[in-house]
Design a protein around this motif. Structure first.
Motif, PDB file in Angstrom:
ATOM      1  N   TYR A 250       0.840  -1.197   0.000  1.00 14.22           N
ATOM      2  CA  TYR A 250       0.000   0.000   0.000  1.00 14.22           C
ATOM      3  C   TYR A 250       0.872   1.242   0.000  1.00 14.22           C
ATOM      4  CZ  TYR A 250      -3.878  -2.988   1.621  1.00 14.22           C
ATOM      5  OH  TYR A 250      -4.835  -3.959   1.746  1.00 14.22           O
TER       6      TYR A 250
ATOM      7  N   MET B  40      -8.382  -1.049   0.223  1.00 11.54           N
ATOM      8  CA  MET B  40      -8.976  -2.282  -0.276  1.00 11.54           C
ATOM      9  C   MET B  40     -10.442  -2.286   0.097  1.00 11.54           C
ATOM     10  SD  MET B  40      -7.711  -6.157  -0.103  1.00 11.54           S
ATOM     11  CE  MET B  40      -6.159  -5.631  -0.724  1.00 11.54           C
TER      12      MET B  40
ATOM     13  N   ASP C 269     -12.942 -13.306   1.593  1.00 10.35           N
ATOM     14  CA  ASP C 269     -11.928 -14.164   1.001  1.00 10.35           C
ATOM     15  C   ASP C 269     -12.572 -15.514   0.804  1.00 10.35           C
ATOM     16  OD1 ASP C 269     -10.443 -11.944   1.571  1.00 10.35           O
ATOM     17  OD2 ASP C 269      -8.783 -13.027   2.441  1.00 10.35           O
TER      18      ASP C 269
ATOM     19  N   PHE D   6      -8.310  -1.040   9.635  1.00 14.85           N
ATOM     20  CA  PHE D   6      -8.917  -2.256   9.108  1.00 14.85           C
ATOM     21  C   PHE D   6     -10.414  -2.172   9.345  1.00 14.85           C
ATOM     22  CE2 PHE D   6      -9.438  -6.995   9.234  1.00 14.85           C
ATOM     23  CZ  PHE D   6      -8.958  -7.234   7.963  1.00 14.85           C
TER      24      PHE D   6
ATOM     25  N   LEU E 261      -4.359  -1.500  12.414  1.00 17.78           N
ATOM     26  CA  LEU E 261      -3.324  -2.535  12.276  1.00 17.78           C
ATOM     27  C   LEU E 261      -1.985  -1.825  12.160  1.00 17.78           C
ATOM     28  CD1 LEU E 261      -4.959  -5.054   9.772  1.00 17.78           C
ATOM     29  CD2 LEU E 261      -4.748  -5.230  12.264  1.00 17.78           C
TER      30      LEU E 261
ATOM     31  N   TRP F 193      -7.952 -15.420  11.254  1.00 21.06           N
ATOM     32  CA  TRP F 193      -9.367 -15.721  11.363  1.00 21.06           C
ATOM     33  C   TRP F 193      -9.768 -16.949  10.597  1.00 21.06           C
ATOM     34  CZ3 TRP F 193      -8.975 -10.659   9.027  1.00 21.06           C
ATOM     35  CH2 TRP F 193      -9.433 -10.586   7.719  1.00 21.06           C
TER      36      TRP F 193
ATOM     37  N   HIS G 126     -14.434  -7.665   4.974  1.00 18.30           N
ATOM     38  CA  HIS G 126     -13.375  -6.841   5.551  1.00 18.30           C
ATOM     39  C   HIS G 126     -12.750  -5.991   4.460  1.00 18.30           C
ATOM     40  CE1 HIS G 126     -11.582 -10.566   4.111  1.00 18.30           C
ATOM     41  NE2 HIS G 126     -10.509  -9.833   3.843  1.00 18.30           N
TER      42      HIS G 126
ATOM     43  N   VAL H  38      -9.722  -2.325   3.888  1.00 18.28           N
ATOM     44  CA  VAL H  38      -8.717  -1.422   4.455  1.00 18.28           C
ATOM     45  C   VAL H  38      -9.028  -0.003   3.977  1.00 18.28           C
ATOM     46  CG1 VAL H  38      -6.238  -0.881   4.532  1.00 18.28           C
ATOM     47  CG2 VAL H  38      -6.988  -3.267   4.479  1.00 18.28           C
TER      48      VAL H  38
ATOM     49  N   ARG I   6       2.886   0.567   3.480  1.00 20.81           N
ATOM     50  CA  ARG I   6       2.366  -0.495   4.334  1.00 20.81           C
ATOM     51  C   ARG I   6       2.479  -1.806   3.560  1.00 20.81           C
ATOM     52  NH1 ARG I   6      -2.903  -3.254   4.972  1.00 20.81           N
ATOM     53  NH2 ARG I   6      -2.768  -4.245   7.001  1.00 20.81           N
TER      54      ARG I   6
ATOM     55  N   ASN J  22       1.264  -5.769   3.705  1.00 23.84           N
ATOM     56  CA  ASN J  22       0.408  -6.771   4.343  1.00 23.84           C
ATOM     57  C   ASN J  22       0.673  -8.104   3.657  1.00 23.84           C
ATOM     58  OD1 ASN J  22      -2.451  -8.333   3.891  1.00 23.84           O
ATOM     59  ND2 ASN J  22      -2.169  -7.608   5.985  1.00 23.84           N
TER      60      ASN J  22
ATOM     61  N   THR K  96      -0.810 -12.017   3.495  1.00 27.31           N
ATOM     62  CA  THR K  96      -1.825 -12.968   3.944  1.00 27.31           C
ATOM     63  C   THR K  96      -1.465 -14.371   3.469  1.00 27.31           C
ATOM     64  OG1 THR K  96      -3.319 -12.486   2.106  1.00 27.31           O
ATOM     65  CG2 THR K  96      -3.760 -11.356   4.162  1.00 27.31           C
TER      66      THR K  96
ATOM     67  N   ARG L  92      -2.730 -18.276   3.043  1.00 23.69           N
ATOM     68  CA  ARG L  92      -3.974 -19.031   2.824  1.00 23.69           C
ATOM     69  C   ARG L  92      -3.636 -20.478   2.524  1.00 23.69           C
ATOM     70  NH1 ARG L  92      -6.902 -14.604   0.073  1.00 23.69           N
ATOM     71  NH2 ARG L  92      -6.024 -12.754   1.073  1.00 23.69           N
TER      72      ARG L  92
HETATM   73  C1  MD6 Z   1      -4.841  -5.973   4.322  1.00 27.62           C
HETATM   74  N1  MD6 Z   1      -6.124  -7.903   4.146  1.00 27.62           N
HETATM   75  O1  MD6 Z   1      -4.829  -6.024   5.541  1.00 27.62           O
HETATM   76  C2  MD6 Z   1      -5.856  -6.723   3.522  1.00 27.62           C
HETATM   77  N2  MD6 Z   1      -8.013 -10.856   4.072  1.00 27.62           N
HETATM   78  O2  MD6 Z   1      -4.070  -5.289   3.672  1.00 27.62           O
HETATM   79  C3  MD6 Z   1      -7.073  -8.751   3.769  1.00 27.62           C
HETATM   80  O3  MD6 Z   1      -7.802  -8.570   2.838  1.00 27.62           O
HETATM   81  C4  MD6 Z   1      -7.229  -9.928   4.547  1.00 27.62           C
HETATM   82  O4  MD6 Z   1      -5.802  -9.127   6.258  1.00 27.62           O
HETATM   83  C5  MD6 Z   1      -8.216 -11.967   4.763  1.00 27.62           C
HETATM   84  C6  MD6 Z   1      -7.610 -12.181   5.965  1.00 27.62           C
HETATM   85  C7  MD6 Z   1      -6.786 -11.236   6.474  1.00 27.62           C
HETATM   86  C8  MD6 Z   1      -6.575 -10.064   5.765  1.00 27.62           C
END
Ligand code: MD6
Ligand code: FE
Length: 218
Positions: A126, A132, A137, A158, A174, A182, A191, A193, A208, A210, A212, A214
């Motif tokens: 970012y 976002m 997801d 967030f 965050l 989660w 969710h 941002v 920033r 991030n 993730t 999966r």
């Molecule tokens: C972010 N995160 O924090 C975007 N999705 O930049 C997500 O979209 C996200 O942080 C699923 C689980 C955790 C996440």
């Protein structure tokens, strides 16, 4: 209102806060090895550079992305999917660095999810103003596995909604070093941002990052 789940800032490390029945905020979880994690991200993005993907609707995303692991998340006019090769390089995504895998598994375990085997590590970058939109997801085949999210560099707000797109969302900050896990009953929560504010962090400048993790497979 935006809640600071970690009001005393980073004086304490590793504060676990439930943010849902299946979701945990792990404040400061990454502080001890943030620099090493960012180095690992730089190694990945030297091979599979950050790029702005296009949504199926034709919009360019404000967040730039890359991946590591056996599969990567991509988006284009044809839709969202996971694939084994980087469309930019035509090669497999770089392997997931051992440190990233190890820390993701530790975070999952600390949140009560044992045996997390992520095959995807999506890296989001970012810049100021990047955001976002609210999403779920749900491109993963395995919705029983949790998602683990690491935040580094500049802070962001967030947006943590419910299981329906509409309805009240909570907001929380965050910060550099925070992790969120989660799964279970929270796995499909909406969710997003909020636009990242102009700021500087010693390790990332205005950015920033991030990450993730999966698990798409069984
Ligand atoms: C972010 N995160 O924090 C975007 N999705 O930049 C997500 O979209 C996200 O942080 C699923 C689980 C955790 C996440
Ligand atoms: Fe997400």
């Amino acid at each position: 209102m935006t809640t600071d789940l970690f009001a005393s800032d980073h004086a304490q490390q590793n504060l676990t806060v439930p943010i849902g029945p299946g979701a945990r905020f792990l404040g400061g979880f990454l502080l001890a090895d943030a620099a090493a994690i960012l180095d690992a991200v730089a190694d990945v993005t030297a091979r599979s550079p950050f790029r702005h993907l296009t949504t199926p609707g034709g919009q360019q995303m404000s967040v730039a992305m890359s991946n590591c692991g056996s599969l990567g998340w991509v988006s284009d006019r044809a839709g969202y999917r996971y694939q084994a090769t980087d469309p930019l390089t035509g090669k497999p995504w770089p392997p997931m660095p051992a440190l990233l895998l190890e820390r993701a598994q530790q975070a999952a375990s600390q949140a009560g999810y044992e045996h997390f085997q992520p095959d995807v590590c999506l890296i989001n970058r970012y810049t100021t103003g990047a955001r976002m939109g609210l999403h779920q997801d749900r491109d993963e085949n395995n919705l029983t596995a949790p998602i683990v999210s690491f935040s580094l560099g500049v802070s962001a707000v967030f947006i943590w909604g419910g299981l329906q797109r509409t309805g009240k969302a909570q907001r929380f900050v965050l910060k550099h070093g925070d992790a969120v896990v989660w799964g279970g009953p929270d796995r499909l929560r909406f969710h997003g941002v909020a636009p990242v504010k102009a700021d500087e962090h010693a390790l990332t400048g205005p950015l920033r990052i991030n990450i993730t993790f999966r698990q798409t497979g069984p």
